[in-house]
Enzyme design. Structure first.
Site, short mmCIF file in Angstrom:
data_model
loop_
_atom_site.label_atom_id
_atom_site.label_comp_id
_atom_site.label_asym_id
_atom_site.label_seq_id
_atom_site.Cartn_x
_atom_site.Cartn_y
_atom_site.Cartn_z
N GLY A 64 -42.66 -75.84 -26.71
CA GLY A 64 -42.57 -75.75 -28.01
C GLY A 64 -41.57 -76.49 -28.65
N ALA A 65 -41.26 -76.49 -30.06
CA ALA A 65 -40.31 -77.17 -30.59
C ALA A 65 -38.89 -77.12 -30.02
CB ALA A 65 -40.37 -76.97 -32.24
N GLU A 66 -38.59 -76.02 -29.32
CA GLU A 66 -37.26 -75.51 -29.07
C GLU A 66 -37.14 -75.46 -27.68
OE1 GLU A 66 -34.76 -73.58 -31.45
OE2 GLU A 66 -35.29 -74.86 -32.91
N ALA A 67 -38.07 -75.25 -26.81
CA ALA A 67 -37.82 -74.79 -25.58
C ALA A 67 -38.97 -75.07 -24.67
CB ALA A 67 -37.70 -73.03 -25.61
N ASP A 71 -40.11 -64.37 -36.51
CA ASP A 71 -41.03 -65.64 -36.09
C ASP A 71 -42.44 -65.06 -35.80
OD1 ASP A 71 -42.12 -67.85 -35.93
OD2 ASP A 71 -41.39 -68.60 -34.02
N ILE A 94 -45.59 -74.35 -18.29
CA ILE A 94 -46.61 -73.87 -18.89
C ILE A 94 -46.65 -74.09 -20.22
CG2 ILE A 94 -47.30 -72.19 -16.94
CD1 ILE A 94 -46.18 -70.02 -18.94
N1 LIG Z 1 -43.11 -63.79 -20.93
C1 LIG Z 1 -44.07 -64.73 -21.32
N2 LIG Z 1 -45.35 -64.78 -20.33
C2 LIG Z 1 -46.50 -65.35 -20.33
N3 LIG Z 1 -46.51 -66.57 -21.20
C3 LIG Z 1 -45.17 -66.82 -22.08
C4 LIG Z 1 -44.17 -65.89 -22.05
N4 LIG Z 1 -43.11 -66.16 -22.78
C5 LIG Z 1 -43.61 -67.42 -23.32
N5 LIG Z 1 -44.94 -67.78 -22.91
C6 LIG Z 1 -45.78 -68.89 -23.24
O1 LIG Z 1 -45.01 -69.69 -23.79
C7 LIG Z 1 -45.27 -70.33 -25.04
C8 LIG Z 1 -44.04 -70.36 -25.69
O2 LIG Z 1 -43.12 -69.50 -25.78
P1 LIG Z 1 -42.21 -69.01 -26.73
O3 LIG Z 1 -41.08 -67.93 -26.34
O4 LIG Z 1 -43.16 -68.53 -27.92
O5 LIG Z 1 -41.44 -70.11 -27.34
P2 LIG Z 1 -41.37 -71.02 -28.39
O6 LIG Z 1 -40.08 -70.86 -29.07
O7 LIG Z 1 -41.33 -72.56 -27.88
O8 LIG Z 1 -42.44 -70.94 -29.54
C9 LIG Z 1 -45.87 -68.89 -25.66
O9 LIG Z 1 -46.61 -68.97 -26.58
C10 LIG Z 1 -46.85 -68.30 -24.42
O10 LIG Z 1 -47.87 -69.27 -24.18
MG LIG Z 2 -43.27 -69.10 -29.93
#
Ligand SMILES: Nc1ncnc2c1ncn2[C@@H]1O[C@H](COP(=O)(O)OP(=O)(O)O)[C@@H](O)[C@H]1O
Ligand SMILES: [Mg+2]
Length: 205
Positions: free
Chosen positions: A7-10, A117, A4
């Site tokens: 990002g840059a790291e995950a 962040d 779904i």
């Molecule tokens: N627990 C969650 N429930 C729903 N969506 C999530 C959840 N965690 C992450 N996401 C979705 O995935 C995106 C990236 O997750 P995030 O933890 O912010 O990682 P990154 O380090 O890549 O920014 C979030 O902006 C959100 O849209």
């Molecule tokens: Mg994020």
């Protein structure tokens, strides 16, 4: 499992049956391999630990299900709802949301958790509870330092100005109002925030 987000790291996968997501930190080729592995391991463990602490606090964030610092993955509850980034831009209750944002950050800081962040992409408006949930704790730390908290707010300030330039600074004033309400130690942090802002702005020039 369905991807779904990336990002840059995950990468984030969603498991519809279990109603969870899996966040997997991938390797970055430009980093030295050893450093890369230790950094991903550190951030995975850190994020898991903070999520655990937040659950104990009853703080609105995803509940940790499990994590693995070999696979560099974390499984947590799926939060249904939109990113605050989009809600702010498309709705008209941005002042209320800004205030709630400040309250949530105030609660974190009061418990000496610095997010690291703070952006409106790392906040989801949970459509079930109607409450703002914070996510993405890989750069978070436990810290009692006023400086760390002030820098956390400064990064948010920068993020709001760049992503929500039309609503800024109206919303930032509300964020600070909420922050003061939730954190009895707010004044010292806000005083330091003024210095950090000046420093940051001078650096930019
Ligand atoms: N627990 C969650 N429930 C729903 N969506 C999530 C959840 N965690 C992450 N996401 C979705 O995935 C995106 C990236 O997750 P995030 O933890 O912010 O990682 P990154 O380090 O890549 O920014 C979030 O902006 C959100 O849209
Ligand atoms: Mg994020």
């Amino acid at each position: 499992m369905q991807k779904i987000a990336q990002g840059a790291e995950a990468v984030i996968y969603r498991d519809l049956e279990k109603n969870t997501i899996m966040k997997e930190r991938f390797s970055k080729k430009y980093r030295l391999e050893q450093l890369d592995t230790s950094l991903r391991g550190f951030r995975t463990r850190r994020e898991a630990k903070i999520l655990q602490r937040l659950e104990e606090m009853n703080f609105p964030a995803p509940r940790l299900q499990s994590f693995c610092d070999e696979r560099m993955s974390i499984v947590m509850d799926f939060i249904p709802g939109e990113k605050l980034r989009d809600v702010l831009e498309n709705g008209d209750d941005y002042q209320q949301l800004a205030m709630e944002m400040g309250q949530k950050i105030g609660l974190l800081h009061q418990k000496h958790i610095v997010h690291g962040d703070l952006t409106t992409s790392n906040m989801l408006l949970n459509e079930r509870s109607k409450e703002l949930n914070l996510i993405d704790f890989g750069l978070s730390q436990f810290s009692e330092k006023i400086e760390d908290k002030a820098v956390d707010l400064f990064l948010l300030d920068r993020a709001l100005e760049s992503k929500h330039y039309k609503l800024y600074p109206q919303i930032f004033a509300k964020v600070l109002k909420g922050y003061r309400e939730a954190n009895p130690g707010a004044e010292a942090v806000l005083e330091r925030f003024e210095h950090v802002s000046k420093r940051g702005r001078n650096k930019k020039k």
